[in-house]
Design an enzyme around this catalytic site. Sequence first.
Site, PDB file in Angstrom:
ATOM      1  N   HIS A 203       0.881  -1.303  -0.081  1.00  0.00           N
ATOM      2  CA  HIS A 203      -0.039  -0.103   0.059  1.00  0.00           C
ATOM      3  C   HIS A 203       0.812   1.313  -0.075  1.00  0.00           C
ATOM      4  O   HIS A 203       0.392   2.192  -0.575  1.00  0.00           O
ATOM      5  CB  HIS A 203      -1.184   0.025   1.263  1.00  0.00           C
ATOM      6  CG  HIS A 203      -2.162  -0.935   0.903  1.00  0.00           C
ATOM      7  ND1 HIS A 203      -2.047  -2.163   1.101  1.00  0.00           N
ATOM      8  CD2 HIS A 203      -3.296  -0.818   0.228  1.00  0.00           C
ATOM      9  CE1 HIS A 203      -3.098  -2.942   0.764  1.00  0.00           C
ATOM     10  NE2 HIS A 203      -3.858  -2.065   0.268  1.00  0.00           N
ATOM     11  N   GLU A 450     -11.067 -10.890  -4.410  1.00  0.00           N
ATOM     12  CA  GLU A 450      -9.641 -10.609  -4.339  1.00  0.00           C
ATOM     13  C   GLU A 450      -9.104 -11.942  -3.250  1.00  0.00           C
ATOM     14  O   GLU A 450      -7.941 -11.991  -3.024  1.00  0.00           O
ATOM     15  CB  GLU A 450      -9.285  -9.414  -3.368  1.00  0.00           C
ATOM     16  CG  GLU A 450     -10.042  -8.949  -2.256  1.00  0.00           C
ATOM     17  CD  GLU A 450      -9.853  -7.548  -1.771  1.00  0.00           C
ATOM     18  OE1 GLU A 450      -8.833  -6.952  -2.309  1.00  0.00           O
ATOM     19  OE2 GLU A 450     -10.340  -7.199  -0.900  1.00  0.00           O
ATOM     20  N   ASP A 474      -4.441  -8.002  -4.159  1.00  0.00           N
ATOM     21  CA  ASP A 474      -4.544  -9.224  -3.168  1.00  0.00           C
ATOM     22  C   ASP A 474      -5.131 -10.821  -3.850  1.00  0.00           C
ATOM     23  O   ASP A 474      -4.435 -11.510  -3.329  1.00  0.00           O
ATOM     24  CB  ASP A 474      -5.912  -8.809  -2.190  1.00  0.00           C
ATOM     25  CG  ASP A 474      -5.418  -8.028  -1.169  1.00  0.00           C
ATOM     26  OD1 ASP A 474      -4.285  -8.163  -0.657  1.00  0.00           O
ATOM     27  OD2 ASP A 474      -6.165  -7.041  -0.931  1.00  0.00           O
ATOM     28  N   CYS A 521     -10.149  -3.076 -10.202  1.00  0.00           N
ATOM     29  CA  CYS A 521      -9.560  -1.903  -9.276  1.00  0.00           C
ATOM     30  C   CYS A 521      -8.003  -2.305  -8.937  1.00  0.00           C
ATOM     31  O   CYS A 521      -7.634  -1.318  -8.015  1.00  0.00           O
ATOM     32  CB  CYS A 521     -10.656  -1.475  -8.255  1.00  0.00           C
ATOM     33  SG  CYS A 521     -10.966  -2.770  -7.014  1.00  0.00           S
TER      34      CYS A 521
HETATM   35  C1  PEP Z   1      -6.437  -4.965  -4.611  1.00  0.00           C
HETATM   36  O1  PEP Z   1      -6.394  -5.941  -3.670  1.00  0.00           O
HETATM   37  O2  PEP Z   1      -6.434  -4.909  -5.786  1.00  0.00           O
HETATM   38  C2  PEP Z   1      -7.379  -3.723  -4.208  1.00  0.00           C
HETATM   39  C3  PEP Z   1      -7.740  -2.762  -5.147  1.00  0.00           C
HETATM   40  O3  PEP Z   1      -7.287  -3.382  -2.747  1.00  0.00           O
HETATM   41  P1  PEP Z   1      -6.089  -2.935  -1.884  1.00  0.00           P
HETATM   42  O4  PEP Z   1      -4.765  -2.586  -2.862  1.00  0.00           O
HETATM   43  O5  PEP Z   1      -6.390  -1.515  -1.331  1.00  0.00           O
HETATM   44  O6  PEP Z   1      -6.136  -4.238  -1.198  1.00  0.00           O
HETATM   45 MG    MG Z   2      -7.235  -5.504  -1.625  1.00  0.00          MG
END
Ligand code: PEP
Ligand code: MG
Length: 596
Positions: A203, A450, A474, A521
């Site tokens: 992140h 995910e 994920d 996403c």
């Molecule tokens: C993902 O896991 O692809 C996602 C968009 O959520 P995050 O990156 O915040 O875990």
């Molecule tokens: Mg995620």
Amino acid sequence: MSIQVFGMAVSRGVAIGRAVLVASSRVDVAHYFVSADQVEAEIERLRAARNEVAAELTALKADLPAEAPTELSALLDVHLMLLHDDSLSGATKQWILERHYNAEWALSAQLEVLARQFDEMEDEYLRERKADIEQVVERVLQALGRHAGDGAAGFRKAGLTRDFGGEEPLVLVANDVAPADMLQFKRSVFTGFVTDVGGTNSHTAIVARSMDIPAVVGAREASRLVRQDDWIVIDGDAGVVVVNPSQIVLEEYRFRQRQSELERARLHRLRNTPAVTLDGHAIELLANIEMPADAAAAVDSGAVGIGLFRSEFLFMNRGDDLPGEDEQFEAYRDAVQAMKGLPVTIRTVDIGADKPLDRLTTAELRHEHVLNPALGLRAIRWSLSEPGMFRQQLRAILRASAFGKVRILIPMVAHMSEVRLTLEALARARQQLDDAGKAYGRVELGAMIEVPAAALRVESFLRHFDFVSIGTNDLIQYALAIDRADESVSHLYDPWHPAVLQLIAHTIGAANNAGRGVSVCGEMAGDPVFTDLLLAMGLRSFSMHPSRMASVKQRVLRADTRRLAGALPRVLEADDCATACAEWMAGPSLAPAPRS
Ligand code: PEP
Ligand code: MG
């Protein structure tokens, strides 16, 4: 001497600037510039804090009981001596005078310089004195906190603005930065970042990428090899950091910097062009945001809505002061209003794993905390374990839906029991709003796919949700058992793994067959390398950082989905990542366009 440090590229472009080394534990120290006419007052603030600490230490010494070991008194003398030593007080003053750093920043910058010198000492006894200097600095920082300056509302409140600083660009070098702290660097003075640890989809890296400034993570030795104030080049395309570059190398990078700025400007002109493929498919390009204020960048990029609002960033670094229903409602409403009628997809908190509530870095989490945080109490599991807070968030989101199009997205669902409990919580939240006479609109409910189990059984989930959004970050982590924040295994974190591609293709196909919305996403949606592949799988909705929008749109405008789809089966059946990637790169351009 010029040296190169290799890491992982997380955000494109080239940054050239002077290194500002920030200890991970001090990233939250106030960093701001003081104006020329504030310099004297800032030095005075430092002096006052130092005198206060001197008085504290002297009083401590005087109050030592007679039976206290003599070492204690000697130690306090050492601390007093360090406090007044020119290498600390004089040099800190210099940072304020010459660079216009605020006192806290100047002090922690000088601590980094001194800590390095101590680390390099041969004599073990002297090396251990580093702890003493750290303690002295800690005391002065605390005293400075009691004498806050004009801009010293703290790093979090003041931000890292550069109204008064010198002309030289600055780049940040740290061992690690917690995601929430990285968020604080938005609109900061820094034009690039380097961290020793972290994977490309951690992140911290994602937030760095959202700022659209060159960044390299996992550069292991960087914070040890780079010295405070060194000139460095961050090559965010190749994942390389050049320390003290030669003139020729510098010229080459300056040239590339200008080229990439021109390219960005060219791409930005596409922002009002509708994203339609050559064979006429309209593609929805949405934005990922972390804070309501990011909505402006989303609109500017030409996004047709928000596909992922990572609401957990509202909750991080808040200690016990978590945002209540009204504060959350205002944040969600701000985002909704900023999008002027375009849809906003708000994900319920995804706390946990590498996004703890408190500001722990990945390294700290690894060493001190939960054994396997990515597999622990995170996302919907966390929300369901705090039902009161979960309903509070749902009420806040529902209330914001009275101001525009809102969709709720639930992270990390894997069990039908989670779906059932979520639906119950939502019904109860609506009931509570009805009872309180508070307005809300119609919201669509979506699930993030995910976890591989959810992807494999997506048909069951689709019966309960209006749409699904694939979190590839994920999904890859869990399908391949690779911690996305761990640089030591990042070479195995590969979106081209055929198992990952099959999970994504299956999810898209199932949602399309069921007539439900589906988008991606995760970071794959914003990487133009994967645009054609996702289109071939039938994806028509992508959500990404605003900075990625134009390059993805450019790929969409050149794509012919009929031609692309023909090359898909071979890629999905490939034996390994390299073959899948090679098949795809060779495939679509060779496959003849079907006659229409
Ligand atoms: C993902 O896991 O692809 C996602 C968009 O959520 P995050 O990156 O915040 O875990
Ligand atoms: Mg995620």
